[in-house]
Design a protein around this motif. Sequence first.
Motif, PDB file in Angstrom:
ATOM      1  N   ASP A 112      12.082   2.930  10.482  1.00 60.80           N
ATOM      2  CA  ASP A 112      11.219   4.163  10.602  1.00 60.80           C
ATOM      3  C   ASP A 112       9.662   3.896  10.119  1.00 60.80           C
ATOM      4  OD1 ASP A 112      12.343   3.851   7.930  1.00 60.80           O
ATOM      5  OD2 ASP A 112      11.846   6.030   7.540  1.00 60.80           O
ATOM      6  N   TYR A 113       9.406   2.515   9.849  1.00 64.62           N
ATOM      7  CA  TYR A 113       8.180   2.152   9.216  1.00 64.62           C
ATOM      8  C   TYR A 113       7.435   1.160  10.295  1.00 64.62           C
ATOM      9  CZ  TYR A 113       8.131   4.035   4.157  1.00 64.62           C
ATOM     10  OH  TYR A 113       8.204   4.803   3.375  1.00 64.62           O
ATOM     11  N   ALA A 114       6.274   1.673  10.414  1.00 66.39           N
ATOM     12  CA  ALA A 114       5.486   1.059  11.698  1.00 66.39           C
ATOM     13  C   ALA A 114       4.493   0.138  11.112  1.00 66.39           C
ATOM     14  CB  ALA A 114       4.598   1.935  12.589  1.00 66.39           C
ATOM     15  N   ILE A 115       4.063   0.133   9.990  1.00 62.90           N
ATOM     16  CA  ILE A 115       2.885  -0.486   9.124  1.00 62.90           C
ATOM     17  C   ILE A 115       3.301  -0.845   7.629  1.00 62.90           C
ATOM     18  CG2 ILE A 115       0.631  -0.707   8.425  1.00 62.90           C
ATOM     19  CD1 ILE A 115      -0.215   1.093  10.628  1.00 62.90           C
ATOM     20  N   LEU A 116       3.201  -1.905   7.181  1.00 65.91           N
ATOM     21  CA  LEU A 116       3.449  -2.323   6.054  1.00 65.91           C
ATOM     22  C   LEU A 116       2.342  -3.480   5.217  1.00 65.91           C
ATOM     23  CD1 LEU A 116       7.219  -3.176   6.131  1.00 65.91           C
ATOM     24  CD2 LEU A 116       6.107  -1.211   4.839  1.00 65.91           C
ATOM     25  N   THR A 117       2.267  -3.280   3.997  1.00 69.87           N
ATOM     26  CA  THR A 117       1.523  -4.128   3.269  1.00 69.87           C
ATOM     27  C   THR A 117       1.979  -4.445   1.977  1.00 69.87           C
ATOM     28  OG1 THR A 117      -0.744  -4.934   2.779  1.00 69.87           O
ATOM     29  CG2 THR A 117      -0.348  -2.707   2.549  1.00 69.87           C
ATOM     30  N   GLY A 118       1.310  -5.300   1.249  1.00 69.59           N
ATOM     31  CA  GLY A 118       1.890  -5.435  -0.118  1.00 69.59           C
ATOM     32  C   GLY A 118       0.641  -4.718  -1.288  1.00 69.59           C
ATOM     33  N   PHE A 119       0.715  -4.876  -2.456  1.00 69.05           N
ATOM     34  CA  PHE A 119      -0.060  -4.103  -3.307  1.00 69.05           C
ATOM     35  C   PHE A 119      -1.430  -4.976  -3.543  1.00 69.05           C
ATOM     36  CE2 PHE A 119      -2.165  -2.260  -7.124  1.00 69.05           C
ATOM     37  CZ  PHE A 119      -1.799  -0.912  -7.124  1.00 69.05           C
ATOM     38  N   CYS A 175      -2.966   5.752  -7.146  1.00 65.26           N
ATOM     39  CA  CYS A 175      -2.851   4.240  -7.228  1.00 65.26           C
ATOM     40  C   CYS A 175      -1.981   3.797  -8.497  1.00 65.26           C
ATOM     41  CB  CYS A 175      -4.133   3.340  -7.326  1.00 65.26           C
ATOM     42  SG  CYS A 175      -5.173   3.616  -5.907  1.00 65.26           S
ATOM     43  N   GLY A 176      -1.822   4.285  -9.698  1.00 68.75           N
ATOM     44  CA  GLY A 176      -1.159   3.965 -10.641  1.00 68.75           C
ATOM     45  C   GLY A 176       0.380   4.437 -10.454  1.00 68.75           C
ATOM     46  N   ARG A 177       0.362   5.540  -9.853  1.00 66.77           N
ATOM     47  CA  ARG A 177       1.801   6.050  -9.293  1.00 66.77           C
ATOM     48  C   ARG A 177       2.588   5.200  -8.410  1.00 66.77           C
ATOM     49  NH1 ARG A 177      -0.812  10.895  -8.993  1.00 66.77           N
ATOM     50  NH2 ARG A 177      -0.145  11.041  -6.762  1.00 66.77           N
ATOM     51  N   ILE A 178       1.769   4.705  -7.387  1.00 70.95           N
ATOM     52  CA  ILE A 178       2.280   3.766  -6.352  1.00 70.95           C
ATOM     53  C   ILE A 178       2.601   2.560  -7.087  1.00 70.95           C
ATOM     54  CG2 ILE A 178       1.817   2.496  -4.392  1.00 70.95           C
ATOM     55  CD1 ILE A 178       2.282   5.441  -3.856  1.00 70.95           C
ATOM     56  N   LYS A 179       1.625   1.982  -7.991  1.00 75.01           N
ATOM     57  CA  LYS A 179       2.139   0.646  -8.421  1.00 75.01           C
ATOM     58  C   LYS A 179       3.128   0.590  -9.536  1.00 75.01           C
ATOM     59  CE  LYS A 179      -0.471  -3.036 -11.276  1.00 75.01           C
ATOM     60  NZ  LYS A 179      -1.796  -3.493 -11.941  1.00 75.01           N
ATOM     61  N   GLU A 183      10.592   2.913  -6.991  1.00 74.13           N
ATOM     62  CA  GLU A 183      10.878   2.365  -5.502  1.00 74.13           C
ATOM     63  C   GLU A 183       9.836   1.235  -5.035  1.00 74.13           C
ATOM     64  OE1 GLU A 183      13.591   3.463  -3.944  1.00 74.13           O
ATOM     65  OE2 GLU A 183      13.929   5.004  -5.727  1.00 74.13           O
ATOM     66  N   ASN A 184      10.369   0.299  -4.659  1.00 71.54           N
ATOM     67  CA  ASN A 184       9.340  -0.938  -4.101  1.00 71.54           C
ATOM     68  C   ASN A 184       8.878  -0.468  -3.048  1.00 71.54           C
ATOM     69  OD1 ASN A 184      12.272  -3.009  -4.956  1.00 71.54           O
ATOM     70  ND2 ASN A 184      10.295  -2.779  -6.157  1.00 71.54           N
ATOM     71  N   LEU A 185       9.262   0.408  -2.174  1.00 68.59           N
ATOM     72  CA  LEU A 185       8.578   0.746  -0.793  1.00 68.59           C
ATOM     73  C   LEU A 185       8.061   2.244  -1.007  1.00 68.59           C
ATOM     74  CD1 LEU A 185       7.715   0.455   2.092  1.00 68.59           C
ATOM     75  CD2 LEU A 185       9.965   0.983   2.750  1.00 68.59           C
ATOM     76  N   ASN A 186       6.799   2.343  -1.090  1.00 65.31           N
ATOM     77  CA  ASN A 186       6.134   3.626  -1.020  1.00 65.31           C
ATOM     78  C   ASN A 186       5.312   3.921   0.161  1.00 65.31           C
ATOM     79  OD1 ASN A 186       6.578   4.606  -4.159  1.00 65.31           O
ATOM     80  ND2 ASN A 186       6.359   2.328  -4.079  1.00 65.31           N
ATOM     81  N   GLN A 187       5.482   5.293   0.762  1.00 63.90           N
ATOM     82  CA  GLN A 187       4.871   5.735   1.952  1.00 63.90           C
ATOM     83  C   GLN A 187       3.570   6.248   1.414  1.00 63.90           C
ATOM     84  OE1 GLN A 187       7.020   8.980   4.045  1.00 63.90           O
ATOM     85  NE2 GLN A 187       5.337   8.801   5.618  1.00 63.90           N
ATOM     86  N   VAL A 188       2.579   6.030   2.207  1.00 67.37           N
ATOM     87  CA  VAL A 188       1.155   6.259   2.071  1.00 67.37           C
ATOM     88  C   VAL A 188       0.538   6.695   3.469  1.00 67.37           C
ATOM     89  CG1 VAL A 188       0.691   4.969   0.237  1.00 67.37           C
ATOM     90  CG2 VAL A 188       0.374   3.966   2.554  1.00 67.37           C
ATOM     91  N   TRP A 189      -0.502   7.439   3.605  1.00 67.13           N
ATOM     92  CA  TRP A 189      -1.119   7.885   4.668  1.00 67.13           C
ATOM     93  C   TRP A 189      -1.696   6.795   5.287  1.00 67.13           C
ATOM     94  CZ3 TRP A 189      -2.286  11.330   8.467  1.00 67.13           C
ATOM     95  CH2 TRP A 189      -3.324  11.328   9.134  1.00 67.13           C
ATOM     96  N   ALA A 190      -2.389   5.953   4.606  1.00 73.29           N
ATOM     97  CA  ALA A 190      -3.342   4.647   5.483  1.00 73.29           C
ATOM     98  C   ALA A 190      -3.410   3.404   4.490  1.00 73.29           C
ATOM     99  CB  ALA A 190      -4.512   5.280   5.932  1.00 73.29           C
ATOM    100  N   VAL A 191      -3.442   2.296   5.038  1.00 73.03           N
ATOM    101  CA  VAL A 191      -3.797   1.118   4.112  1.00 73.03           C
ATOM    102  C   VAL A 191      -5.063   0.561   4.781  1.00 73.03           C
ATOM    103  CG1 VAL A 191      -1.229   0.658   3.560  1.00 73.03           C
ATOM    104  CG2 VAL A 191      -2.404  -0.496   5.860  1.00 73.03           C
ATOM    105  N   GLU A 192      -5.594  -0.142   3.633  1.00 70.21           N
ATOM    106  CA  GLU A 192      -6.857  -0.910   4.131  1.00 70.21           C
ATOM    107  C   GLU A 192      -6.759  -1.842   5.208  1.00 70.21           C
ATOM    108  OE1 GLU A 192     -10.207  -2.015   1.063  1.00 70.21           O
ATOM    109  OE2 GLU A 192      -9.221  -3.701   1.394  1.00 70.21           O
ATOM    110  N   GLY A 193      -7.846  -2.017   6.072  1.00 68.85           N
ATOM    111  CA  GLY A 193      -7.696  -3.112   7.224  1.00 68.85           C
ATOM    112  C   GLY A 193      -7.678  -4.333   6.936  1.00 68.85           C
ATOM    113  N   SER A 194      -7.830  -4.777   5.476  1.00 67.02           N
ATOM    114  CA  SER A 194      -8.137  -6.139   5.266  1.00 67.02           C
ATOM    115  C   SER A 194      -6.912  -6.997   5.331  1.00 67.02           C
ATOM    116  CB  SER A 194      -8.492  -6.318   3.577  1.00 67.02           C
ATOM    117  OG  SER A 194      -7.581  -5.560   2.680  1.00 67.02           O
TER     118      SER A 194
END
Length: 307
Positions: A112-119, A175-179, A183-194
């Motif tokens: 169900d995930y389309a986009i993923l990145t690391g921290f 950010c602290g809550r996600i870090k 759970e290793n995988l956390n849903q967010v609205w958007a991630v940086e394009g870098s």
Amino acid sequence: MKCGLVILNYKDYVLTQKLLDAVKDFSEIDNIAVVDNCSPNESYEVLKKNASSKITVLQSDRNGGYSYGNNIGIRYLIEHHSPDIIGIANPDVMFGNELVRRIKETFESNPDYAILTGFQLNAKNETGAHPFWEDNGNASSILQSMAYSLTISPFVKLFRKILCMKNINKYREYCGRIKNSPENLNQVWAVEGSLFFIRTSDFESVGLFDERIFMFGEEDVLAKKIKNLGRKTGVINDVTYIHNHIEHKNSNPFKFSPLERGQIFHFCNYVTESKILHAMYITLMYLSRLKHILKVAIKKLISRSNE
């Protein structure tokens, strides 16, 4: 799962070469497309020397910005190599083969995930400036937030400073809550394009990047489109990458910065169709720009008076 990577270069071939040297032998990356965005220097000629069975170096016909340049590499990878996922990497990032491996594994176990990145970390190994963000809300909530930052927020900050109270940074708390999430995988609205990886099928479904955006704001637009597909964006918090971001100052304080122009484009084209709300948003942006100019001017006056 076959993985392609796009690296977009503009003038800074030294930095691009450094990233290319780091990732070219990654076993988890099958093909790399380096796109020179019509740099007015020898970038293309220098980077072209890296061409191999795994690496293709392309040059755009013009500097059309982040979305235009990346789309050239994305289309090439899709047409010639048919990757299952595509990574988008700015030259100023550093990441390992392990991150790509974890990205692949997470995609396979979370359809169900389309986009993923690391921290994201910065060069000091601290949390990046703005690695990801929560749902940016609807038009009214965005306008209310802007109005609050222009009117009430300065007084709240001053009040807390007088009482020697630490200012609350809700984004840093998020950010602290996600870090620190269990759970290793956390849903967010958007991630940086870098740096992020996206399923090719989802990318094609949303028409790749919107090329009307020159730079900044493309993450919000992509996030909106992905959400409309009923798909998810996520951060894997136990694998990291470094974004050694160099901030570019606005050369003309009386004009909107590329970031502000991107935000205006996103609001007016993807948040609401209301012309009245568009006018309100742009007015608040002008007031925010004026506030910044006054703040800089006051600091200069104080600095001169203390000399």
